[in-house]
Write a protein that holds these residues in place. Structure first.
Motif, mmCIF file in Angstrom:
data_model
loop_
_atom_site.group_PDB
_atom_site.id
_atom_site.type_symbol
_atom_site.label_atom_id
_atom_site.label_comp_id
_atom_site.label_asym_id
_atom_site.label_seq_id
_atom_site.Cartn_x
_atom_site.Cartn_y
_atom_site.Cartn_z
ATOM 1 N N CYS A 1 10.944 15.555 -3.891
ATOM 2 C CA CYS A 1 12.149 14.789 -3.559
ATOM 3 C C CYS A 1 13.189 15.758 -3.034
ATOM 4 C CB CYS A 1 12.661 14.090 -4.820
ATOM 5 S SG CYS A 1 14.289 13.343 -4.626
ATOM 6 N N CYS B 1 16.888 15.684 -5.262
ATOM 7 C CA CYS B 1 17.077 16.461 -6.502
ATOM 8 C C CYS B 1 16.218 17.719 -6.524
ATOM 9 C CB CYS B 1 16.788 15.604 -7.732
ATOM 10 S SG CYS B 1 15.043 15.182 -7.936
ATOM 11 N N SER C 1 13.148 18.033 -7.095
ATOM 12 C CA SER C 1 12.093 18.063 -8.109
ATOM 13 C C SER C 1 10.730 17.890 -7.445
ATOM 14 C CB SER C 1 12.298 16.937 -9.129
ATOM 15 O OG SER C 1 12.000 15.692 -8.544
#
Ligand SMILES: [Zn+2]
Ligand SMILES: [Zn+2]
Length: 283
Positions: free
Chosen positions: A231, A234, A236
């Motif tokens: 992603c 963010c 992550s």
């Protein structure tokens, strides 16, 4: 144990540690099963309508024996030291434990309180806080796993398609699988609770981002069946095993599967993604 030829192996000492950790946690859960588990009155109905932001732990549905957590923590530090005699965290913790730190009183607070103290301790000792938190989670894991078993029927009733954290402990997923029996339906896995919950196919399992323009995945040409979702919002990543791929599983044991796919973490981190799974939201 099925190994796919050609996959990079994790360090032997790490594998040895996780194998002994798996045996230890399994044994602890077996022991806990022989003690009576009292479900909280009214819990069954409330679990089925559990909010995405709430966990069984938040609701007070996970009985934990602090004395046993303290013992588990010591045993797990011993396991780490046995497999990695030069591990600095294990060495410092062994000394602290011998000096009477981390006794049963240490574990009395709620999870957030305990985690705050652990992070403070790690910072003061200049040690990696995430590694210390992970040890603490393993020490509590038998209780979380037992609660997952006891409330399994209710937990399966929850609609979890948008749920980014584990319904038992509230942490983010350690990895995901695409189920071969359900046309690749995506399941998120929490290793501490040994629990999987269905989650939408696209969408960030950390921040919940649904913008397809900011989501992607990396396929590994050489290692079919393994992929890394990521992603951009963010930063992550989520390593994922596609069970539909015609390759052998690394292991049927999620804990060992996670270690044997360490090469995926390395790839993701090298590309600038952050290892932020296994954490609870700050809010
Ligand atoms: Zn969990
Ligand atoms: Zn995200």
């Amino acid at each position: 144990m099925q190994n796919t030829p050609g996959l990079p192996e994790p360090p032997a000492e790490m594998l040895a540690y996780y194998q002994s950790l798996h045996a230890f946690i399994t044994e602890q859960v077996a022991q806990l099963r022989s003690t009576p588990f009292e479900k909280v009155a009214g819990a069954s109905g409330r679990i089925q309508t559990l909010l995405h932001t709430t966990s069984l732990l938040d609701m007070g549905y996970v009985p934990v024996d602090n004395e046993r957590v303290a013992k588990n923590f010591k045993s797990i530090v011993d396991l780490l030291l046995q497999s990695s005699p030069a591990n600095e965290l294990a060495l410092v913790l062994t000394k602290a434990l011998a000096g009477g730190e981390f006794g049963k009183e240490y574990w009395q607070e709620d999870l957030q309180g305990v985690e705050d103290r652990l992070v403070g301790w790690a910072d003061a000792a200049k040690l990696d806080a995430d590694s210390l938190l992970q040890l603490a989670h393993w020490a509590m894991s038998p209780f979380w796993r037992l609660a997952a078993e006891q409330y399994a029927t209710e937990l399966h009733e929850i609609i979890t398609n948008e749920r980014t954290n584990c319904p038992i402990c509230g942490k983010h997923a350690d990895f995901a699988v695409l189920d071969d029996k359900e046309h690749g339906r995506r399941y998120l896995t929490c290793l501490s609770c040994n629990w999987q919950w269905p989650f939408k196919r696209m969408g960030c399992s950390y921040c919940g981002n649904n913008d397809h323009g900011e989501l992607g995945y990396i396929l590994l040409e050489d290692h079919k069946g393994y992929m890394i979702y990521h992603c951009e919002r963010c930063k992550s990543y989520l390593k994922t095993f596609d069970q539909r791929a015609a390759v052998g599983r690394l292991d049927d044991n999620p804990l060992l599967e996670n270690v044997k796919t360490l090469f995926l973490d390395m790839i993701a981190i090298k590309k600038g993604y952050l290892p932020i799974h296994g954490q609870v939201d700050e809010s």
